[in-house]
Design a protein around this motif. Sequence first.
Motif, PDB file in Angstrom:
ATOM      1  N   TRP A  13       0.644  -1.201   0.059  1.00 36.14           N
ATOM      2  CA  TRP A  13      -0.014   0.050   0.055  1.00 36.14           C
ATOM      3  C   TRP A  13       0.576   1.378  -0.072  1.00 36.14           C
ATOM      4  CZ3 TRP A  13      -0.463   3.485   4.385  1.00 36.14           C
ATOM      5  CH2 TRP A  13       0.313   3.032   5.455  1.00 36.14           C
ATOM      6  N   ARG A  50      -6.225  14.947  11.505  1.00 32.05           N
ATOM      7  CA  ARG A  50      -5.578  13.908  11.933  1.00 32.05           C
ATOM      8  C   ARG A  50      -5.307  12.658  11.165  1.00 32.05           C
ATOM      9  NH1 ARG A  50      -4.086   9.950  12.407  1.00 32.05           N
ATOM     10  NH2 ARG A  50      -4.260   8.254  13.920  1.00 32.05           N
ATOM     11  N   THR A  73      -0.942  10.343   7.426  1.00 32.48           N
ATOM     12  CA  THR A  73      -0.342   9.258   6.758  1.00 32.48           C
ATOM     13  C   THR A  73      -0.372   9.601   4.990  1.00 32.48           C
ATOM     14  OG1 THR A  73      -1.291   7.583   8.393  1.00 32.48           O
ATOM     15  CG2 THR A  73      -0.738   6.735   6.018  1.00 32.48           C
ATOM     16  N   LYS A 128       7.662   3.132   8.949  1.00 36.06           N
ATOM     17  CA  LYS A 128       6.402   3.157  10.133  1.00 36.06           C
ATOM     18  C   LYS A 128       6.669   2.409  11.306  1.00 36.06           C
ATOM     19  CE  LYS A 128       2.996   4.581   6.729  1.00 36.06           C
ATOM     20  NZ  LYS A 128       2.853   6.175   7.607  1.00 36.06           N
ATOM     21  N   TYR A 156       2.405  10.775  16.110  1.00 40.00           N
ATOM     22  CA  TYR A 156       0.940  11.146  16.094  1.00 40.00           C
ATOM     23  C   TYR A 156       0.288   9.697  16.841  1.00 40.00           C
ATOM     24  CZ  TYR A 156       0.931   9.065  11.619  1.00 40.00           C
ATOM     25  OH  TYR A 156       1.169   8.131  10.502  1.00 40.00           O
ATOM     26  N   HIS A 169      -3.154   7.552  18.595  1.00 33.82           N
ATOM     27  CA  HIS A 169      -4.234   7.360  19.476  1.00 33.82           C
ATOM     28  C   HIS A 169      -3.979   7.310  20.889  1.00 33.82           C
ATOM     29  CE1 HIS A 169      -5.523   5.984  15.434  1.00 33.82           C
ATOM     30  NE2 HIS A 169      -4.489   5.084  15.585  1.00 33.82           N
ATOM     31  N   HIS A 189       2.042   6.457  16.749  1.00 37.67           N
ATOM     32  CA  HIS A 189       2.625   6.087  15.314  1.00 37.67           C
ATOM     33  C   HIS A 189       3.781   6.930  15.209  1.00 37.67           C
ATOM     34  CE1 HIS A 189      -0.834   3.760  14.153  1.00 37.67           C
ATOM     35  NE2 HIS A 189      -1.780   4.764  14.360  1.00 37.67           N
ATOM     36  N   ASN A 198       6.611   7.914  12.841  1.00 30.11           N
ATOM     37  CA  ASN A 198       6.793   7.694  11.607  1.00 30.11           C
ATOM     38  C   ASN A 198       8.256   8.732  10.980  1.00 30.11           C
ATOM     39  OD1 ASN A 198       3.952   7.358   9.284  1.00 30.11           O
ATOM     40  ND2 ASN A 198       4.478   6.605  11.193  1.00 30.11           N
ATOM     41  N   GLU A 225      -1.700  -1.802  16.457  1.00 26.02           N
ATOM     42  CA  GLU A 225      -2.931  -1.917  15.850  1.00 26.02           C
ATOM     43  C   GLU A 225      -2.752  -2.566  14.789  1.00 26.02           C
ATOM     44  OE1 GLU A 225      -5.338   1.549  15.223  1.00 26.02           O
ATOM     45  OE2 GLU A 225      -3.582   2.698  14.438  1.00 26.02           O
ATOM     46  N   HIS A 226      -1.692  -2.485  13.988  1.00 21.82           N
ATOM     47  CA  HIS A 226      -1.297  -3.059  12.648  1.00 21.82           C
ATOM     48  C   HIS A 226      -0.498  -4.336  12.906  1.00 21.82           C
ATOM     49  CE1 HIS A 226      -2.912   0.700  10.859  1.00 21.82           C
ATOM     50  NE2 HIS A 226      -2.222   1.399  11.644  1.00 21.82           N
TER      51      HIS A 226
HETATM   52  C1  2HG Z   1      -3.506   6.196  11.627  1.00 23.37           C
HETATM   53  O1  2HG Z   1      -4.044   6.105  12.739  1.00 23.37           O
HETATM   54  C2  2HG Z   1      -3.475   4.791  10.942  1.00 23.37           C
HETATM   55  O2  2HG Z   1      -3.599   7.163  10.975  1.00 23.37           O
HETATM   56  C3  2HG Z   1      -1.978   4.657  10.126  1.00 23.37           C
HETATM   57  O3  2HG Z   1      -3.226   3.693  11.721  1.00 23.37           O
HETATM   58  C4  2HG Z   1      -0.715   4.954  10.763  1.00 23.37           C
HETATM   59  O4  2HG Z   1       0.371   5.455   8.783  1.00 23.37           O
HETATM   60  C5  2HG Z   1       0.543   4.926   9.897  1.00 23.37           C
HETATM   61  O5  2HG Z   1       1.622   5.034  10.449  1.00 23.37           O
END
Ligand code: 2HG
Length: 452
Positions: free
Chosen positions: A85, A312, A316, A327, A358, A360, A367, A369, A401-402
Motif C-alpha cells: 500500500w 489527524r 499518513t 513506519k 501522532y 491514538h 505512530h 513515522n 494496531e497493525h
Molecule cells: C492512523 O492512525 C493509521 O492514521 C495509520 O493507523 C498509521 O500510517 C500510519 O503509520
Amino acid sequence: MAAAVVWRRGAAWLRSCRANRELPGVPRARGCAGSREVVPTCERYAVRRLPFARLADGDVAFFERLMPGRVITGEEEVKPFNVDWLKSVRGCSQLVLKPQTTAEVSQILRYCHERNLAVNPQGGNTGLVGGSVPVFDEIILSTALMNQIISFDKVLADGSALDCLTSLRKDNTGYDLKQLFIGSEGTLGVITAVSILCPQRPKAVNVAFLGCQSFAKVLETFTTCRAMLGEILSAYEFMDEKCMELVETHLKLSSPVADSPFYVLIETSGSNSTHDEEKLHNFLEQAMASGLVTDGTVATDEKKIKVLWSLRERITEALTHEGYVYKYDISLPVGKLYDLVTDMRARLGQSAKNVVGYGHLGDGNLHLNITAESYSHSLLEAIEPFVYEWTARCSGSISAEHGLGFKKRHFIHYSKPHEAVLLMQQFKAMLDPKGILNPYKTLPSAPDRSTC
Ligand code: 2HG
Ligand code: ZN
C-alpha cells in the motif's frame, strides 16, 4: 477459451519478468520528493523463496473452471495486487482469484494445499491481514471483510471449512477460536463470513480540536478530560506540529487553531446533546483557565467534524509526499509515548528528513513515522532494533494496531516471550502444516531465534 489466451500471455510475461527480475509496467515511481523505486521485495529485504510449487498452466485452467470470470491473470490487472500500500515494494504473484463463497475458498485452498502453492489472502478493511507486503506468493486471494467481529466462518489451509458463525453475545463452549484468528493476518485461515456487532449510532457527537504547548500538557489534558467527560469520551488523538505542517503543505488543509507544538482531537459520543455539550463546555473552560490548552475549536455538525478529523486522519497520506516512510506502530505507557519520538529525533539527526509522532493517545498507541528522500539500509539500521529495544524496555508492544506482517516478524520476541512464539508456531504448524498461507509473514519461521 479467451481466458486461456490471456493466461498464456501472462505466463510469457512472467517468465520474462523472472529473467529480467523486473515487472514490466510496475512503476519505478518518482515521488515528488526524489526517487521512490518500487523494488522487488526479495531484493530489498534479501528474502529467499520457500520451496513451494510454481504455478502451472493446468492450475490456472482449474481455477478458470471453478470460478469463470473471476480469475485475473492479465499483466495490468494483477500489477496493483503485487504492490504494497505504500507503493515501495512488489511481489511476483501471477494470479488473483476473487472467490465469492466459502465453498469456493474451500476448493481453492484444498487445491493449493495439495499442489503446495503459496497463497496471499488480501482482506478488505479488517486489519486482520496486516501483512500486505507481497513477496513470492503464487496466488493472491482477494476478499473483503469488516470490523467488530463477534464470530466468523473460516476455511483452513487444507480447505476444510470451520463454521463458527453465530450472533450470540455469549458462547462459552470450549475455546474461543475466533481470538486465535484475530491478529493472525491470514496465516492460519481465510475468513469468509463475519457476524458483526452493530452499536447504536450515537445521537450526539462533538469534536474539539485543541492546541497544547507541551506534551506534558497533552497528558494532563487527557487526565482532566477522562475525569470530566467520563463515559462520553470516545476518542483522544494527538499529533505534533510537524504533522500539522505536512497536512497543510501537501494536502492544503488549514489548522483551525493557532500554531502549537502539539494538537489534540477529542471526540464525545452520547445520547443527549444538551448533557454532552454541557460536559464538554465545562471541561474546555477548565482546560483553558488552567492553561492546559491555549487555543481550540469545537464542532457539532457532521461536516465540521469531518474537517477536524481529516487533519489527524490524513497525516499518513501527507507523509507519503515526503519520500520513503519508515513506519512504527507502538503501544507504550502514555507518560512515555512521546519520549520515543524525541529520542529518535536526537539519534537520527540530519540523516532523517522528518521524525514525527501522532496517534491514538487514548489507547496508548503511538505512530512514529520517519521520512527520508528514499529508502536507505543504513538509516533502517539506525532505527532498528533501537526502536524495538526502546519499546521493550518500557514493556510496550512493537505492533499496536497493525500486524507484524512481513517487516517485523523477526522482532516479535521484543514483545512476546519465547514460549508464546513457540506456541504460535505450533498453532501455525497444526493449522497450516505446509505453510502455504501468507508465508513470510507474522511469525519467524521456526526455529528462528536470531533476534533478542
Ligand atoms: C492512523 O492512525 C493509521 O492514521 C495509520 O493507523 C498509521 O500510517 C500510519 O503509520
Ligand atoms: Zn492508527
